[in-house]
Design a protein around this motif. Structure first.
Motif, short mmCIF file in Angstrom:
data_model
loop_
_atom_site.label_atom_id
_atom_site.label_comp_id
_atom_site.label_asym_id
_atom_site.label_seq_id
_atom_site.Cartn_x
_atom_site.Cartn_y
_atom_site.Cartn_z
N UNK A 200 70.19 73.77 6.31
CA UNK A 200 70.54 72.37 6.54
C UNK A 200 69.74 71.79 7.69
N UNK A 201 69.63 72.54 8.78
CA UNK A 201 68.88 72.06 9.94
C UNK A 201 67.40 71.88 9.60
N UNK A 202 66.88 72.74 8.75
CA UNK A 202 65.47 72.67 8.36
C UNK A 202 65.12 71.40 7.60
N UNK A 203 66.07 70.90 6.79
CA UNK A 203 65.72 69.82 5.86
C UNK A 203 66.31 68.46 6.22
N UNK A 226 68.92 75.44 17.23
CA UNK A 226 68.30 74.15 17.56
C UNK A 226 66.80 74.20 17.30
N UNK A 227 66.19 75.35 17.46
CA UNK A 227 64.75 75.47 17.17
C UNK A 227 64.46 75.29 15.69
N UNK A 228 65.49 75.40 14.86
CA UNK A 228 65.33 75.24 13.41
C UNK A 228 65.48 73.80 12.96
N UNK A 247 71.68 72.35 26.88
CA UNK A 247 70.38 72.46 27.55
C UNK A 247 69.26 72.60 26.53
N UNK A 248 69.47 73.44 25.52
CA UNK A 248 68.47 73.60 24.47
C UNK A 248 68.29 72.31 23.68
#
Length: 322
Positions: A200-203, A226-228, A247-248
């Motif tokens: 989900x985060x990717x798209x 979050x990096x994704x 923070x991230x």
């Protein structure tokens, strides 16, 4: 002797509900601003019940000298301001808004705020307004994003997640949903169910978080998650700050990975040592990035407050009488 009820945010309870309480209890307003003051109020009043707010964490440190409390009533669905384990150990009955889901099924104030944050971030509205306040009227630095045709990722498909998904559909967005509760999978259609949060985060061009906070999902959207997040996405959280590595999240915005962030909640906001200015998200907002932070006003709308407090008073009276 008439039992005592101590009530935080007293002025926001409907008069009819206050009258119901006063017919059975000595009702006292709480004016406590911190845990120490609240502990003194509870002890001095010998309150049997306390209707709490969100700003003070209620656990052993606060209650260790309080012997009269039998009921803790919270007109909120979240529980990160309550030490449920300690309250249960002391045989203090906890009555919270999440226990009466049928009564609040049509309360959508938080979903409306989430959508407002999405639009405001997409159009850099906060920054544009501040610019006009300073006397500028130049649109060139506030190029925004259209939502139509983009993908909205809804994390959690309860009452609020479902409503935000509907808003996204009306705006012409492609809505995808991640939900771990299999009992809710049947109602996700016509939206697309996503099997992993990473996918989900990717798209998703917009991510909106609507999951309850508990011990198992603390910091579930961590730095690795979050990096994704898709580059250029907008991230919105109106659930609880403890779900996300703030923070991230702020770092991803500063680096250019995210387009904008909108949150109505911050980590540890009920703690005595909490200072909003220390949040990395507030810091990024003050530094001029596309961040909007509101002070947990999601459910703080007139009709929603009236309905939820009416319902929670009625539930308390029902349980107290039994």
């Amino acid at each position: 002797m008439t039992p005592v009820v101590l009530v935080s945010d007293f002025d926001f309870y409907p008069q009819d509900s206050v009258a119901k309480l006063k017919s059975k209890f000595n009702v006292i307003r709480s004016s406590a601003k911190n845990a120490g003051e609240l502990s003194d109020e509870l002890r001095d009043s010998n309150a049997e019940a306390f209707f709490c707010g969100l700003g003070i964490y209620i656990g052993e440190d606060l209650l260790k000298k309080v012997t009269s409390l039998r009921y803790l009533v919270s007109p909120a669905t979240g529980i990160n301001h309550l030490d449920l384990s300690y309250l249960n150990s002391q045989k203090i009955s906890v009555i919270k808004l999440g226990d009466i889901k049928n009564q609040i099924q049509n309360v959508f104030a938080t979903a409306e705020l989430a959508w407002g944050l999405i639009i405001a971030c997409a159009r850099r509205m906060n920054l544009a307004v501040e610019s006009v306040k300073e006397g500028d009227f130049d649109r060139t630095q506030f190029l925004g994003r259209e939502l139509s045709g983009r993908t909205l990722g809804v994390v959690g498909f309860g009452r609020l997640g479902q409503q935000v998904a509907k808003y996204g559909s009306v705006f012409g967005m492609n809505v995808v949903v991640f939900e771990t509760d299999s009992a809710k999978h049947a109602v996700i259609a016509p939206f697309r169910k996503i099997d992993s949060l990473v996918e989900l985060l990717n798209i998703s061009d917009v991510v909106s978080v609507h999951i309850p906070f508990n011990d198992e999902n603390q910091n579930c959207i961590n730095a690795a998650m979050i990096s994704e997040v898709k580059r250029g996405a907008i991230f919105v959280n109106t659930s609880r700050g403890e779900l996300v590595d703030e923070l991230a999240l702020s770092s991803s915005l500063r680096s250019g990975q995210l387009f904008g962030i909108g949150v109505d909640v911050l980590s540890n906001e009920s703690g005595d040592e909490f200072e909003a200015r220390n949040s990395p998200l507030v810091s990024a907002m003050r530094d001029g990035f596309n961040v909007i932070v509101t002070p947990h006003i999601g459910g703080w709308a007139h009709d929603a407050v009236e309905m939820t407090r009416t319902s929670i008073v009625d539930e308390f009276l029902k349980r107290y009488e039994t």
